[in-house]
Each structure stands twice: as structure tokens, then as C-alpha cells.
Design a protein around this motif. Structure first.
Motif, mmCIF file in Angstrom:
data_model
loop_
_atom_site.group_PDB
_atom_site.id
_atom_site.type_symbol
_atom_site.label_atom_id
_atom_site.label_comp_id
_atom_site.label_asym_id
_atom_site.label_seq_id
_atom_site.Cartn_x
_atom_site.Cartn_y
_atom_site.Cartn_z
ATOM 1 N N VAL A 282 0.971 -1.128 -0.173
ATOM 2 C CA VAL A 282 0.313 -0.026 -0.057
ATOM 3 C C VAL A 282 1.312 1.045 0.090
ATOM 4 C CG1 VAL A 282 -0.108 0.486 2.589
ATOM 5 C CG2 VAL A 282 -1.852 0.996 1.505
ATOM 6 N N VAL A 283 0.687 2.304 -0.534
ATOM 7 C CA VAL A 283 1.122 3.520 -0.775
ATOM 8 C C VAL A 283 0.523 4.885 0.007
ATOM 9 C CG1 VAL A 283 2.213 5.825 -2.741
ATOM 10 C CG2 VAL A 283 2.104 2.829 -3.373
ATOM 11 N N MET A 284 1.168 5.545 0.963
ATOM 12 C CA MET A 284 1.444 6.846 1.357
ATOM 13 C C MET A 284 2.086 7.537 0.651
ATOM 14 S SD MET A 284 -1.291 4.458 3.694
ATOM 15 C CE MET A 284 -1.227 5.407 5.160
ATOM 16 N N ILE A 285 1.188 8.580 0.623
ATOM 17 C CA ILE A 285 1.968 10.015 -0.567
ATOM 18 C C ILE A 285 1.602 10.979 0.774
ATOM 19 C CG2 ILE A 285 2.328 11.281 -2.323
ATOM 20 C CD1 ILE A 285 1.354 8.987 -3.688
ATOM 21 N N MET A 286 3.051 11.177 1.086
ATOM 22 C CA MET A 286 2.619 12.813 1.630
ATOM 23 C C MET A 286 2.856 13.850 1.017
ATOM 24 S SD MET A 286 3.556 11.382 4.879
ATOM 25 C CE MET A 286 4.151 12.171 6.738
ATOM 26 N N ALA A 287 1.545 14.412 0.977
ATOM 27 C CA ALA A 287 1.301 15.375 0.792
ATOM 28 C C ALA A 287 0.206 16.776 1.046
ATOM 29 C CB ALA A 287 -0.046 15.341 -0.655
ATOM 30 N N GLY A 288 0.802 16.402 2.737
ATOM 31 C CA GLY A 288 0.366 17.705 3.608
ATOM 32 C C GLY A 288 0.655 19.341 3.833
ATOM 33 N N GLY A 289 1.944 18.837 3.399
ATOM 34 C CA GLY A 289 3.617 20.264 3.539
ATOM 35 C C GLY A 289 3.153 21.403 2.665
ATOM 36 N N LYS A 290 3.548 22.919 3.925
ATOM 37 C CA LYS A 290 2.796 24.095 3.255
ATOM 38 C C LYS A 290 4.092 24.638 2.141
ATOM 39 C CE LYS A 290 2.923 28.591 4.880
ATOM 40 N NZ LYS A 290 2.551 29.371 6.281
ATOM 41 N N GLY A 291 5.640 23.962 2.357
ATOM 42 C CA GLY A 291 6.192 24.222 1.813
ATOM 43 C C GLY A 291 6.441 25.824 1.441
ATOM 44 N N SER A 292 7.121 26.151 2.985
ATOM 45 C CA SER A 292 6.920 27.975 3.391
ATOM 46 C C SER A 292 8.568 28.727 2.620
ATOM 47 C CB SER A 292 7.279 28.042 5.033
ATOM 48 O OG SER A 292 6.490 27.407 5.816
ATOM 49 N N ARG A 293 9.155 27.383 2.014
ATOM 50 C CA ARG A 293 10.504 28.235 1.484
ATOM 51 C C ARG A 293 10.129 28.592 -0.296
ATOM 52 N NH1 ARG A 293 15.236 24.239 1.615
ATOM 53 N NH2 ARG A 293 14.149 22.915 1.503
#
Length: 462
Positions: A5-16
Motif C-alpha cells: 500500500v502506498v502512502m504519499i505525504m502531501a500535507g506540507g506547506k512548503g514555506s520556502r
């Protein structure tokens, strides 16, 4: 058959990424004119044969969710790409770190009855046959395999730095160290984690449970979970990304990976796609990077009566865009843009829906979607004037315009009505806005465009 099963982390803000991410999650940022950053990791998994994929979202996820729901569909029994939004399943708190994000969705792992869990970031630009990494993981009997690649030592402070033995087993791990340990015999190079992990499902669940029980943990894979697994004698291995071979790529080609975490790296990666001999090959039909399929007509290049011919050199122009008696040099023009008579655009990136007025001149500019440049405006030719008018300028001199910005020929710029307050209050952009000391306006119109290049063509053509 091994169930993964694949879990993709896509919750980041990317402040830079500052003005590009004050209103959207980093994985949802447009890229290369017609894609979004999330399209790369999704394409890699689909092309590698994986069909059970969860996308974990949290920060400013609306446009990201809309993009996935509209454009990413897998048919067939037990085939899916599903959004897993933050739900406070484990208490009255959102995701407190990368490990906590997976822990709060551990029910998805248990329900899937998976043997392996792939935990990958959703905010990098790269091509990767994940099946080859899984084969190595199974061959070694690893508890955790980390995708790794070498980077210059001066850049390694932004990554998890890995030390391995001759068999590739991890014997040391430093998370974003001030003094990173180099590769033996290569004092200027470090081996770093790409933030892509393959776990045995049971080992992952156990490691997360132990981490959550630790009151001193920050619940991050790099800071907490990986060092704890290493200290407990688990079998951790590094997978050399340089060995990965994507189907259809030329023999001897170097695998491409970029962490587009800053405006400078984001611009460089876009220009990698635009360059005459692109290091990121988007023409490989055996490893397609999938995205939205839009119904725009082909790009149009037309000469206005009595004006010069269109000049386009080392540039990419996406569907639906119109260029009229203008110059584009080393430029990436997104879909549904209009560049008017006599305009000159050099070394720039324009995302979709932008309008460049007649006689305007742009150099080293990054325009987010739906920006409007007034006729005769000049950006990128006078650094002192640019710093007086524009809040977001990279150390290399690239002027960045937030979504929906209107730039008059002279005087203060106008930010969209629903962008101004976000830019003023977001910690990643507030200081830059304050530097202008009020030398800007906030308009009544929103950041979205309701006029495509087609209507603009009918309006302005002679």
C-alpha cells in the motif's frame, strides 16, 4: 504476491516557496507549464504498477484535492487513488510530524492487510521505478529501505545524511546536521535521504506505536523514527537511486531528482525541462508523466499586420496560449496565456492564464497563475526599481509575482483581493510585504481568471 500500500505525504506547506504556497499546498504547485508537482510521484507509482494509493493532505489542500479528483482515476477491483485528509483520529490535534501523519492513518494500513508500506513525499520532481527499490528491499530482507542519492556536502544540511557499510546497510543517520558526515573517500559529497521509504508493514506499525508513546518525540521519521529503529538493531538499508533505470530512458542517462523546496530550485527544475537538451525527459512515452487533459486548442503564433514576426527560441509554449508579434527566449509559457504585440519575455516562467501587454518586457521573472502585466511595463531590468515595487525577489534576482497580481506600467503593483490579506499575514511572506511599507494596493478582483486567451484574442486582434 506481495501486497503493497502506498502512502504519499502531501500535507506540507512548503514555506520556502513563499508566495507560491500561501494559498496552496506545495504538492499542488504548478510545474513545467501544464503539470503539478504531485503528478510526478503519482505517475511514478502508476507506471511502476502500484494501484493502491492514499494521498495524505492537510495544509491548503483544496486545489490539490480538486486536481486529483478530476484527473487521477484508476479503474478495476481494488484499484484506487484516494485522498486521506487530516481527521484528528488520534486526539484533538492535526498532524504533528511526518510519522504522526502515518500513525493517524494506521487504520488504512491495517485494513489493507498489506505486507509492505511505501511512504513517499509528494513534493519532489523526479522519475523513479519504485518496483526496483521494492525488489531490493525483499532481496535484503530489510525492515526499512530508504531511497538515497549523493549531494554536495554544502547542501546536505537540508537533508537526512546516511552512513552505510559495504553492503549498503545503514550504520548511521543524521537529520539535517550542521556538520554532515561525507562519503568515505569523497570529502565533498554526502549520501542523503530522498524522503522516500519502504517499510515492512508490521515493522512500521510497531515503530510508530513506540514513537507515539515517547513524550519527547517530535514524531518525525528523520528526527525520531529512523534513529530509533537503527538504535534497536533493525535492518535498515539504503537504496542507491543512481542504480534506478526507468523504462524508455536512453542508455546511460542519469536519473533525475530535484527537491524543489526553494524558489531557486523550483526555477532551476522548470528550466531543466525547457532547456535544449532537457535533463528531465518529458518525451518518454513508456514513462508518461500524467496530468490534467485540457480541451484548449493548440498554441498559436501569429504576426500582427505591420508588426514584426514572432521570435521563439529555446522555449516551451503550452496549449491554448497565443503569442502575437512578440519575443520569447529561454522561457516557459504555461497554458492559456497571451503575449501581446511587441512584448519581450526572456529567461522567465509564466504559469497559466497570464497576460503580457503590448510592448512589455520581462526578464528573470516567475509569474504565478493569472497575472496581468500592463502594456509597456518593464520587470527585471532595474534591480533598484524592482526592489522598490516587488516584495518577492530571490537572491539570484528573480522577481516572483503572486497569483492574480496586476503590474501597471509604473507605480505600485496591485495584488488580488483574496491574495493581499494572505500575503500580509502568512509568516513566510509577511516580512517581505512589510518591506514595501505600503507601496502596493489590494484590488477588489480575485486571484482567479474568468477570461481565457480565446476571448482575449477576439478582443485584441486587429
Amino acid at each position: 504476491m506481495t501486497r503493497t500500500v502506498v502512502m504519499i505525504m502531501a500535507g506540507g506547506k512548503g514555506s520556502r516557496l513563499g508566495p507560491l504556497t500561501c494559498h496552496r499546498a506545495k504538492p499542488g504547485v504548478p510545474f513545467a507549464g501544464r503539470y503539478r508537482i504531485i503528478d510526478f510521484v503519482l505517475s511514478n507509482f502508476v507506471n511502476s504498477g502500484y494501484r493502491r494509493i492514499y494521498v495524505l493532505t492537510q495544509y491548503m489542500a483544496s486545489s490539490l484535492i480538486k486536481h486529483i479528483n478530476r484527473n487521477w482515476h484508476l479503474g478495476g477491483l481494488d484499484h484506487f487513488i484516494e485522498i486521506a485528509p487530516a481527521q484528528m483520529r488520534m486526539g484533538s490535534h492535526w498532524y504533528r510530524g511526518t510519522a504522526d501523519a502515518i500513525y493517524q492513518n494506521v487504520n488504512l494500513i491495517r485494513d489493507s492487510r498489506a505486507d509492505l508500506v511505501a511512504v513517499f513525499g509528494g513534493d519532489h520532481v523526479y522519475k523513479f521505478d519504485v518496483r526496483q527499490m521494492q525488489d531490493r528491499h525483499m532481496e535484503l530482507g530489510a525492515d526499512l529501505t530508504i531511497a538515497a542519492c549523493p549531494v554536495p556536502r554544502e547542501q546536505a544540511t537540508a537533508f537526512g545524511v546516511i552512513q552505510v557499510d559495504e553492503a549498503g546497510r545503514i550504520i548511521g543517520f543524521q537529520e539535517k546536521p550542521d556538520d554532515p558526515t561525507p562519503i568515505p573517500g569523497r570529502p565533498d559529497t554526502c549520501l542523503v535521504s530522498m524522503g522516500n521509504y519502504l517499510f515492512g508493514a508490521d515493522e512500521l506499525v510497531d515503530a510508530l506505536a513506540a514513537d507515539i508513546a515517547d513524550p519527547d518525540s517530535s514524531h518525525d521519521f528523520g528526527k525520531d523514527v529512523i534513529p530509533a529503529m537503527l538504535a534497536n538493531g533493525k535492518r535498515l538499508y539504503a537504496y542507491d537511486f543512481g542504480e534506478n533505470r526507468v523504462s524508455g530512458e536512453p542508455e546511460g542517462s542519469i536519473p533525475y531528482w530535484r527537491d524543489v523546496g526553494t524558489i531557486e530550485s523550483y526555477v532551476a527544475a522548470n528550466m531543466d525541462v525547457r532547456s535544449p537538451m532537457p535533463t528531465l525527459n518529458m518525451y518518454n512515452r513508456r514513462w508518461r508523466i500524467r496530468s490534467a487533459q485540457r480541451d484548449y486548442p493548440p498554441a498559436r503564433f501569429t504576426r500582427e499586420a505591420g508588426s514584426r514576426e514572432v521570435s521563439v527560441d529555446d522555449s516551451l509554449v503550452c496549449e491554448g496560449s497565443i503569442v502575437v508579434s512578440a519575443e520569447l527566449h529561454r522561457t516557459l509559457l504555461g497554458y492559456d496565456c497571451y503575449v501581446h504585440n511587441g512584448a519581450e519575455v526572456h529567461d522567465s516562467i509564466l504559469l497559466s492564464g497570464c497576460n503580457v501587454g503590448a510592448g512589455a518586457a520581462l526578464r528573470n521573472v516567475l509569474l504565478d497563475k493569472n497575472c496581468h502585466i500592463a502594456p509597456g511595463a518593464r520587470i527585471g531590468f532595474d534591480s533598484a526599481e524592482d526592489r522598490r515595487r516587488f516584495p518577492f525577489i530571490t537572491p539570484g534576482g528573480t522577481v516572483v509575482l503572486p497569483k492574480g497580481t496586476l503590474v501597471p506600467e509604473s507605480g505600485p503593483v496591485e495584488f488580488a483581493g483574496d491574495m493581499g490579506p494572505m500575503l500580509e499575514n502568512d509568516p513566510a511572506t509577511a516580512d517581505a510585504m512589510a518591506r514595501l511599507d505600503g507601496y502596493y494596493t489590494v484590488g477588489a478582483r480575485g486571484r482567479h481568471s474568468y477570461e481565457s486567451s480565446g476571448p482575449r484574442y477576439s478582443k485584441y486582434r486587429r
